[in-house]
Structure formats: structure tokens, C-alpha cells
Design a protein around this motif. Sequence first.
Motif, mmCIF file in Angstrom:
data_model
loop_
_atom_site.group_PDB
_atom_site.id
_atom_site.type_symbol
_atom_site.label_atom_id
_atom_site.label_comp_id
_atom_site.label_asym_id
_atom_site.label_seq_id
_atom_site.Cartn_x
_atom_site.Cartn_y
_atom_site.Cartn_z
ATOM 1 N N GLY A 109 0.810 -1.213 0.000
ATOM 2 C CA GLY A 109 0.000 0.000 0.000
ATOM 3 C C GLY A 109 0.839 1.257 0.000
ATOM 4 O O GLY A 109 2.076 1.217 -0.017
ATOM 5 N N HIS A 110 0.131 2.375 0.027
ATOM 6 C CA HIS A 110 0.772 3.690 0.074
ATOM 7 C C HIS A 110 0.402 4.358 1.382
ATOM 8 O O HIS A 110 -0.772 4.581 1.671
ATOM 9 C CB HIS A 110 0.312 4.567 -1.099
ATOM 10 C CG HIS A 110 0.918 5.939 -1.086
ATOM 11 N ND1 HIS A 110 2.166 6.200 -1.605
ATOM 12 C CD2 HIS A 110 0.462 7.123 -0.597
ATOM 13 C CE1 HIS A 110 2.446 7.489 -1.454
ATOM 14 N NE2 HIS A 110 1.433 8.064 -0.836
ATOM 15 N N TRP A 111 1.435 4.671 2.180
ATOM 16 C CA TRP A 111 1.246 5.427 3.400
ATOM 17 C C TRP A 111 1.498 6.883 3.059
ATOM 18 O O TRP A 111 2.632 7.300 2.818
ATOM 19 C CB TRP A 111 2.201 4.939 4.487
ATOM 20 C CG TRP A 111 1.905 3.550 4.994
ATOM 21 C CD1 TRP A 111 1.215 2.576 4.337
ATOM 22 C CD2 TRP A 111 2.293 2.996 6.250
ATOM 23 N NE1 TRP A 111 1.140 1.441 5.100
ATOM 24 C CE2 TRP A 111 1.800 1.663 6.286
ATOM 25 C CE3 TRP A 111 3.003 3.479 7.339
ATOM 26 C CZ2 TRP A 111 2.003 0.823 7.374
ATOM 27 C CZ3 TRP A 111 3.210 2.631 8.429
ATOM 28 C CH2 TRP A 111 2.717 1.332 8.450
ATOM 29 N N THR A 119 -1.527 8.409 6.551
ATOM 30 C CA THR A 119 -2.831 7.881 6.158
ATOM 31 C C THR A 119 -2.597 6.740 5.183
ATOM 32 O O THR A 119 -1.816 6.872 4.236
ATOM 33 C CB THR A 119 -3.700 8.952 5.479
ATOM 34 O OG1 THR A 119 -3.901 10.043 6.374
ATOM 35 C CG2 THR A 119 -5.057 8.376 5.082
ATOM 36 N N LEU A 120 -3.252 5.618 5.416
ATOM 37 C CA LEU A 120 -3.123 4.469 4.523
ATOM 38 C C LEU A 120 -4.181 4.553 3.426
ATOM 39 O O LEU A 120 -5.380 4.575 3.724
ATOM 40 C CB LEU A 120 -3.282 3.166 5.307
ATOM 41 C CG LEU A 120 -3.268 1.877 4.483
ATOM 42 C CD1 LEU A 120 -1.919 1.699 3.796
ATOM 43 C CD2 LEU A 120 -3.596 0.672 5.346
ATOM 44 N N VAL A 177 -8.076 0.281 8.815
ATOM 45 C CA VAL A 177 -6.939 1.192 8.708
ATOM 46 C C VAL A 177 -7.026 2.093 7.480
ATOM 47 O O VAL A 177 -6.494 3.195 7.467
ATOM 48 C CB VAL A 177 -5.621 0.384 8.697
ATOM 49 C CG1 VAL A 177 -4.425 1.302 8.824
ATOM 50 C CG2 VAL A 177 -5.612 -0.646 9.809
ATOM 51 N N VAL A 178 -7.686 1.626 6.421
ATOM 52 C CA VAL A 178 -7.775 2.420 5.192
ATOM 53 C C VAL A 178 -8.366 3.796 5.489
ATOM 54 O O VAL A 178 -9.399 3.923 6.152
ATOM 55 C CB VAL A 178 -8.636 1.689 4.141
ATOM 56 C CG1 VAL A 178 -8.976 2.624 2.978
ATOM 57 C CG2 VAL A 178 -7.914 0.459 3.622
ATOM 58 N N ARG A 251 -18.540 -0.594 -0.085
ATOM 59 C CA ARG A 251 -17.220 -0.559 0.546
ATOM 60 C C ARG A 251 -16.350 0.601 0.082
ATOM 61 O O ARG A 251 -15.922 1.442 0.882
ATOM 62 C CB ARG A 251 -16.478 -1.876 0.298
ATOM 63 C CG ARG A 251 -15.053 -1.860 0.869
ATOM 64 C CD ARG A 251 -14.221 -3.045 0.414
ATOM 65 N NE ARG A 251 -12.881 -2.978 0.972
ATOM 66 C CZ ARG A 251 -11.875 -2.324 0.426
ATOM 67 N NH1 ARG A 251 -12.051 -1.658 -0.716
ATOM 68 N NH2 ARG A 251 -10.680 -2.309 1.000
ATOM 69 N N THR A 252 -16.035 0.627 -1.202
ATOM 70 C CA THR A 252 -15.035 1.567 -1.698
ATOM 71 C C THR A 252 -15.439 3.008 -1.436
ATOM 72 O O THR A 252 -14.628 3.829 -0.987
ATOM 73 C CB THR A 252 -14.792 1.346 -3.198
ATOM 74 O OG1 THR A 252 -14.320 0.003 -3.392
ATOM 75 C CG2 THR A 252 -13.750 2.318 -3.730
#
Length: 334
Positions: A109-111, A119-120, A177-178, A251-252
Amino acid sequence: MPASSLSSSVAPPHWVIPYAASLSEPCVQALPHLDRLPLPHLRRLLEQLRPLSTQIGDEYALSMPHERVLATAMNWPMDDGHQPWASWWARQDGLTLDPDKAWGLLSPGHWLMGRDHLTLLDPESLDLSPTASQALMEAIRPLFEEDGWTLLWGAPTRWYAAHPTLEGLPTASLDRVVGRNPDVWLTDHPQARTLRRLQSEVQMLLYQHPINDEREASGLPSVNSFWLSGVGRPPQVQAIPEHIHVCPQLRTTLLTDDMPSWLEAWTQLDRDVLGPLCERLDRGEPFQLTMCGERQAVTLATVPAAGWVRSCWQGIQRLWRPKPLPLSSHLRAL
């Protein structure tokens, strides 16, 4: 998440709707707008189905409410943060994990570095190709294998890792966490120290990786870390019972706080999923409906088509709910 199959000849059909609401400020502001949408089928089901059960929790639990509902259906342990979703996802990716090892789902992922915290981003939003994903996993493989880890590739946003330190390690669901600060969700369990070190080493290694240079040049976010979740040994049951239908449509948009699209997704869900459920209701066919938010999951069920039970329930509804509650009131409690 999609449903899998496990024969069930007794239980009535059961629809599970995750991400029906959240405590984020954008969602709190958007909930009253639901009251102004038609959504006739959702309103009817909330008025005519009876409460059956509630999965009680809070927004700080490591596991999501809908995950707890599905784990219950598969007879998994209900200890918070100890549900082996890595094994479930590996099965969807066609992998068979060693049952003698504890595995975790490794999500590249990108933090995103902000002014005050990280932010994840949702890994599914990265547009990560299989080729790039495999190359990035191979780049970090030496960091893991020199410490005795096993890595397997399953899909662009799903890698799998096994190591003795994962045994008994609680982890937060990726969807907890997203869109949030991942540091908050890293548990203080002693075995998590190794995980924190690896996350830092991966960040340094991928910082100037050629694939990330190409992604940034194309306007795409880099892949600069990972999140570990769903840890545990492969359970005996790894399939969601076939009578359970999970609806992922919300969800998204909810995780990205895209409230206009989330409201539109509710409209489509009302038409495509809840509409046919109302037809089942008219035919007197039994079914269950579970609504899940960030804290709780509430299961509703049909009342028997005939007899004193149905008459009593209708009488209770008339007595105690003379005026239907707004949709926002129902969902805010989740």
C-alpha cells in the motif's frame, strides 16, 4: 468480500450488507441525505422484518462487524483480531497455505505522509498491475527471508507471509486502517516489534525503486509499505456458507469518504438487492438481512408467514412504532 460455497440445507438465505454506515465526519453529514432518497425497499424491510440478533462491538475493535458475522458462520474463533482471513483470501487466489504455519495477509500500500500523521490509502485504489506487484514483492523478499519468513504472491494487492512470530499475533483488519493513521492500529503486542521494523525497512527499500519512480512519473501513488492482517493458521473451514450472500457495493465509496457515490450505491443496492428481497417477503419466503457499520451488526429476519407469531409482531409494530423511523436513525446506531 465475495461469498464462497459451503452446502447448507437448513439455514434460510442470508444477505450481509457491510459498510452501511461509519462514524467518519463525511458519513455523519451524509446520513440525513439518505432520508431524502426514495429507497423504498430498504424502508419496507426495516419496518417489516423483526430483530433477530446483534453483534455488539465498538469502533476500536480490530475486527470489522461483518467479519465477525462471517467468522461466526464458519465457526472461527471470535477473539478480536485473531480471525484467519489470510487463509480465506489465499483460497480465493487459488493458493493452499501450509496448515502448520501461521499466515498473514500482506497488503502492499501507500502510506501518505500528511502534516501531522500518516494515512493508509486503499490498496485497491493503487491500480497496481500483476507484473509490478510481483516485482515489488521480489524486491522486499530478501528482507523477510533472511529472518526466516515465507512469502507467497496471490494477487496484485494480496501477498501472504508466514513466520513463527505471527502465532497468536492480533492484527487490525485492513479496512479498519484504510483512510486512517496506520500507527494507531499497530498493536503493542511484543511480537509486533518485528513487524514495525520490517515496515520501516520496506519503506526505505522501496523509496527509490524504479517501479515507484515510474508510478510517480505517471501520477500514481508509490507503493511504500504494507499492512499485515488476518493472521492465523488455516482453519478447518475456509468457505463462507453458500446461503450467505455478501454485498460489497458500499465498501469503496465509504472507505474513501466519497459520499455522493456512497448515496448512489445505496440507490443501486436498494434496486438490485433489496428489491428482490421484498419480492421474497411478498411470497412469504424466509430470509435474514444483516446490516453492518463500524461498531455493530444487526440481523433482521422475516416473521413466519402465518399464525399468531406474525399477528403478534404486527401488533407490536403498530403499538410501538406508529411512525417509521428515518433511515438515518437506523444506520446511525451501527
